[in-house]
Scaffold this motif. Structure first.
Motif, PDB file in Angstrom:
ATOM      1  N   GLU A 233      87.682  58.196 -22.517  1.00  0.00           N
ATOM      2  CA  GLU A 233      87.919  58.319 -21.080  1.00  0.00           C
ATOM      3  C   GLU A 233      87.670  57.000 -20.362  1.00  0.00           C
ATOM      4  OE1 GLU A 233      85.538  61.526 -19.683  1.00  0.00           O
ATOM      5  OE2 GLU A 233      86.914  63.083 -20.401  1.00  0.00           O
ATOM      6  N   LYS A 234      86.596  56.305 -20.745  1.00  0.00           N
ATOM      7  CA  LYS A 234      86.301  55.026 -20.088  1.00  0.00           C
ATOM      8  C   LYS A 234      87.377  53.996 -20.401  1.00  0.00           C
ATOM      9  CE  LYS A 234      81.376  55.301 -19.269  1.00  0.00           C
ATOM     10  NZ  LYS A 234      80.089  54.603 -19.325  1.00  0.00           N
ATOM     11  N   LYS A 237      90.418  54.913 -18.253  1.00  0.00           N
ATOM     12  CA  LYS A 237      90.193  54.684 -16.828  1.00  0.00           C
ATOM     13  C   LYS A 237      90.081  53.196 -16.478  1.00  0.00           C
ATOM     14  CE  LYS A 237      87.885  59.087 -15.826  1.00  0.00           C
ATOM     15  NZ  LYS A 237      86.593  59.722 -15.415  1.00  0.00           N
ATOM     16  N   SER A 238      89.770  52.364 -17.461  1.00  0.00           N
ATOM     17  CA  SER A 238      89.620  50.932 -17.183  1.00  0.00           C
ATOM     18  C   SER A 238      90.877  50.141 -17.524  1.00  0.00           C
ATOM     19  CB  SER A 238      88.437  50.373 -17.980  1.00  0.00           C
ATOM     20  OG  SER A 238      88.654  50.483 -19.382  1.00  0.00           O
ATOM     21  N   TRP A 409      84.316  49.803 -12.023  1.00  0.00           N
ATOM     22  CA  TRP A 409      85.261  50.449 -11.120  1.00  0.00           C
ATOM     23  C   TRP A 409      84.857  50.240  -9.663  1.00  0.00           C
ATOM     24  CZ3 TRP A 409      83.212  52.850 -15.461  1.00  0.00           C
ATOM     25  CH2 TRP A 409      84.108  53.053 -16.511  1.00  0.00           C
TER      26      TRP A 409
END
Length: 486
Positions: A233-234, A237-238, A409
């Motif tokens: 997920e990280k 998302k990045s 983020w």
């Protein structure tokens, strides 16, 4: 437990207490009874799996034995650093007698050469250490580890991502045997297990990275699937971060980032500085020549909501060996109340006869704000996943520098709006901990240290701190420049 040694089967993983005591007693029988004596008998087992680029690179199942024999004098024995010691991993009677004779020979040659101020009493405590043993961890097989890693790498391939990391389970049994030169014997048996999983997931184009790690003495608390999910997920998302200007930002530190920042301060309370700077000197510590934290004992140094302590009876951050004392507070309600002391110096004048184990395991608490509330109450700030390459720049102020990594983020008007490029930062944890706006709920984090397990030869056998810290929302955190690394 069938995997414990009986002394007859060399394929077993760890000594049992009976076998460890037999070995210690045999060594002691070869040594002069009028001398103080320290023996540690330890055995270690580890099963590990490493992988890179979605392919297994190392599988290992190993055992290691360590026997340390040390001599003190005048009825006093130093814990952790001995006047004279030797190590072996041979268990036959000839080898055990040989190490005893080796110590006796050099002890005789070295009599009366030890400076008096290098000898300290070792007080004992009735406080019991934590139970940090798990059958689930100890009985874990190489096949089970390999199966978990195979599932993780398959998920990574399905998402067209690249993953790397390691999964390791270890167990050890250790016996401390202390005899003073009046013949009084103290001994202590301890068992410990550790499960560790670390995973990094990257985009093949090199435009995104995500990381996650879990550690516990109990394998049931180390969910490999959850580690993979967080890392995936990280990474997603990045993806394709934008560049923003460096400067001072309000930051929300995830617990892993909090640990990276606070470790600089905690390790400073425990680390000795080079000997040439004077016997008794300690980095951030307790010598007049340093004039730093000693003058701040009893003074407020961080936000009054913050407390930092070590409780050896805590099942998460505790120790399987009974400590010298029970819970010790280093920072209590923002006030510096204690320091780590070193046994190789005469500390009675400094710490009122209460020396303390040097340990990097600790708990930091002080709040109950949820992570989502921290985000929703932020007008403009940054979420930091974790820090890396942290170095102390100025020991006096604990000014440090490092890089953000694996997810940064931008938060605007209470919502995450975009991924941003990583920063180089320069900040003192003392300054940061005096600018805390919100404190979250503490949780255990992944916190490896550079030294390997002392009873293992394999390069992936890591030593770990047991650290429990919360997310922190901090004002005016200094980012000095952007970096291209993800």
């Amino acid at each position: 437990m069938s995997n414990f040694s009986t002394g007859e089967n060399e394929s077993v993983r760890v000594f049992n207490e009976k076998e460890a005591r037999r070995i210690a007693a045999e060594i002691a029988s070869y040594m002069r009874p009028e001398r103080s004596l320290y023996i540690m008998v330890s055995s270690w087992w580890g099963a590990g799996q490493r992988w890179a680029r979605n392919r297994a690179s190392l599988t290992s199942d190993q055992r290691e034995i360590s026997i340390i024999v040390g001599r003190g004098r005048a009825g006093r024995v130093e814990r952790g650093r001995f006047y004279l010691n030797a190590t072996t991993n041979q268990l036959d009677s000839v080898s055990l007698k040989g190490i005893a004779q080796h110590i006796e020979l050099y002890a005789k040659r070295s009599d009366n050469k030890m400076p008096p101020d290098m000898i300290v009493d070792v007080p004992r405590s009735d406080v019991k250490g934590a139970n940090v043993w798990s059958d689930e961890t100890f009985n874990r097989s190489v096949v089970e580890n390999a199966t978990a890693v195979e599932e993780l790498t398959r998920l990574s391939e399905n998402d067209q991502l690249m993953s790397s990391g390691y999964l390791e389970t270890t167990g050890s049994g250790s016996l401390e045997y202390i005899r003073d030169n009046w013949g009084r014997v103290e001994s202590q048996w301890g068992l410990v297990t550790q499960a560790v999983c670390s995973a990094t997931v990257r985009h093949p184009k090199g435009t995104a990275s995500g990381w996650a790690g879990k550690t516990s003495f109990d394998m049931n608390r180390v969910d490999v699937s959850e580690v993979a999910k967080i890392a995936f997920e990280k990474c997603k998302k990045s993806l394709d971060p934008v560049r923003i200007e460096p400067g001072r930002y309000q930051v929300i530190l995830e617990p892993q980032a909090t640990a990276g920042l606070i470790d600089v301060l905690i390790s400073g309370l425990a680390r000795r500085i080079p000997e040439e700077m004077g016997r008794g000197a300690m980095f951030l510590g307790i010598d007049n020549a340093i004039r730093r934290f000693r003058t701040k004992l009893g003074l407020k140094i961080v936000d009054e909501r913050i407390s930092v302590f070590h409780d050896p009876a805590d099942p998460i951050v505790g120790s399987h060996f009974a400590p010298l004392h029970g819970r010790r507070d280093f920072i209590k309600n923002g006030v510096l109340t204690g320091l780590f002391n070193d046994y190789q110096h005469n500390l009675n004048e400094i710490s009122e006869g209460l020396p303390l184990y040097r340990s990097s395991s600790y708990t930091l608490n002080g709040g109950n704000t949820t992570f989502s509330d921290m985000i929703s109450s932020t007008k403009r700030g940054l979420i930091v996943s974790r820090f890396t390459q942290i170095q102390v720049i100025d020991p006096d102020s604990v000014l440090s520098g490092g890089l953000t990594r694996d997810g940064l983020w931008l938060v605007e008007n209470g919502a995450i709006t975009k991924a941003v490029r990583n920063f180089r930062w320069t900040e003192s944890p003392l300054f940061a901990l005096n600018n805390v706006e919100q404190i979250g709920i503490e949780e255990q984090v992944f916190d490896p240290v550079s030294s390997r397990n002392p009873f293992a030869n394999d390069s992936f056998a890591l030593s770990l701190n047991n650290v429990v810290v919360p997310p922190l929302k901090i004002n005016d955190f200094s980012f000095t420049s952007t970096i291209d690394a993800i």
